[in-house]
Scaffold this motif. Structure first.
Motif, short mmCIF file in Angstrom:
data_model
loop_
_atom_site.label_atom_id
_atom_site.label_comp_id
_atom_site.label_asym_id
_atom_site.label_seq_id
_atom_site.Cartn_x
_atom_site.Cartn_y
_atom_site.Cartn_z
N UNK A 107 0.85 -1.19 0.00
CA UNK A 107 0.00 0.00 0.00
C UNK A 107 0.89 1.24 0.00
N UNK A 108 0.48 2.25 -0.77
CA UNK A 108 1.25 3.49 -0.84
C UNK A 108 0.33 4.68 -0.57
N UNK A 109 0.94 5.81 -0.17
CA UNK A 109 0.16 7.00 0.17
C UNK A 109 -0.50 7.62 -1.06
N UNK A 156 2.36 -1.00 -6.19
CA UNK A 156 1.81 -0.11 -5.17
C UNK A 156 0.33 0.15 -5.43
N UNK A 157 -0.46 0.08 -4.37
CA UNK A 157 -1.90 0.25 -4.57
C UNK A 157 -2.54 0.98 -3.38
N UNK A 158 -3.75 1.43 -3.62
CA UNK A 158 -4.54 2.06 -2.56
C UNK A 158 -6.00 1.68 -2.74
N UNK A 159 -6.64 1.32 -1.66
CA UNK A 159 -8.08 1.01 -1.67
C UNK A 159 -8.79 2.14 -0.94
N UNK A 160 -9.79 2.70 -1.58
CA UNK A 160 -10.53 3.82 -0.99
C UNK A 160 -12.02 3.62 -1.23
N UNK A 168 -0.09 0.71 -9.31
CA UNK A 168 1.05 1.15 -10.10
C UNK A 168 2.20 0.14 -10.08
N UNK A 169 2.85 0.03 -11.21
CA UNK A 169 4.01 -0.86 -11.40
C UNK A 169 5.25 0.01 -11.26
#
Length: 220
Positions: A107-109, A156-160, A168-169
């Motif tokens: 997970x990334x910001x 990198x991913x984010x769940x909202x 993203x790769x």
């Protein structure tokens, strides 16, 4: 970014993980996110607890990562899976790999940022000091030869709001200060999920992983 907008160099590095293999990872992300959403809908009292914030992120991580355990993984899964203890608190990291690339999910910001630095991530970044192909001796072989060094890739991913906001790769530099390459896979993820989310295998995996998480919650 679509494939038509990528340069040949970008496509070369993206294809270190085949389209079929990326699809397998997309399915696991979708299964974990969907199972999490179902848990929240069916157990509304969980969110009412002031301590829910302490486990919210870890619960989603479990629902995704649990699928990479040996007893859950398909024999046909195309990547090698390593689960290693990385700190004194017993935290386990997930590393996927083939002969070209090592892959972490994180997970990334935001879509431009790398995840937090850690000793194990920095260790895997050491072959990323140039976007050009690096070489090393394969001393594990009976016939030592020069082979391309594996690149270290972070998905990198984010769940909202219960949905994947981005995926993203990223290929970080050797000091993990910035990404040498950063490609959006979000559109590809949603195209894949649109075609596969109603398949019986996907629905079965969602039900299985959700049930396992419920047992953990109830036991706690």
């Amino acid at each position: 970014m679509t494939k038509n907008e990528m340069t040949l160099e970008e496509m070369k590095y993206l294809n270190m993980i085949s389209t079929e293999t990326r699809g397998k990872i997309y399915q696991m992300l979708y299964v974990g996110i969907t199972a999490y959403n179902m848990l929240m809908k069916e157990n509304p009292d969980l969110k009412k607890s002031k301590f829910f914030i302490n486990i919210k992120s870890r619960l989603l991580t479990f629902l995704i990562y649990r699928q990479f355990d040996e007893d859950m993984l398909s024999e046909a899964f195309p990547l090698k899976v390593d689960i290693d203890k990385v700190n004194k608190f017993g935290y386990n990291s997930l590393m996927l790999s083939n002969n070209k690339v090592k892959i972490s999910l994180a997970k990334t910001k935001n879509k431009l940022s790398l995840p937090n630095k850690s000793k194990y991530r920095l260790k895997h970044c050491r072959d990323n000091y140039s976007i050009e192909t690096q070489f090393k001796f394969n001393f594990e072989s009976d016939d030592p030869k020069i082979i391309p060094a594996q690149k270290y890739v972070i998905l990198g991913f984010k769940v909202r709001h219960g949905e994947l906001e981005y995926l993203n790769y990223m290929i970080p530099d050797s000091s993990m200060e910035q990404a040498i390459l950063n490609l959006s896979l979000t559109d590809e993820y949603y195209r894949f999920i649109l075609d596969t989310k109603e398949e019986p295998e996907t629905e079965e995996r969602i039900a299985t992983i959700k049930t396992q998480a419920e047992k953990l919650i109830n036991k706690g």
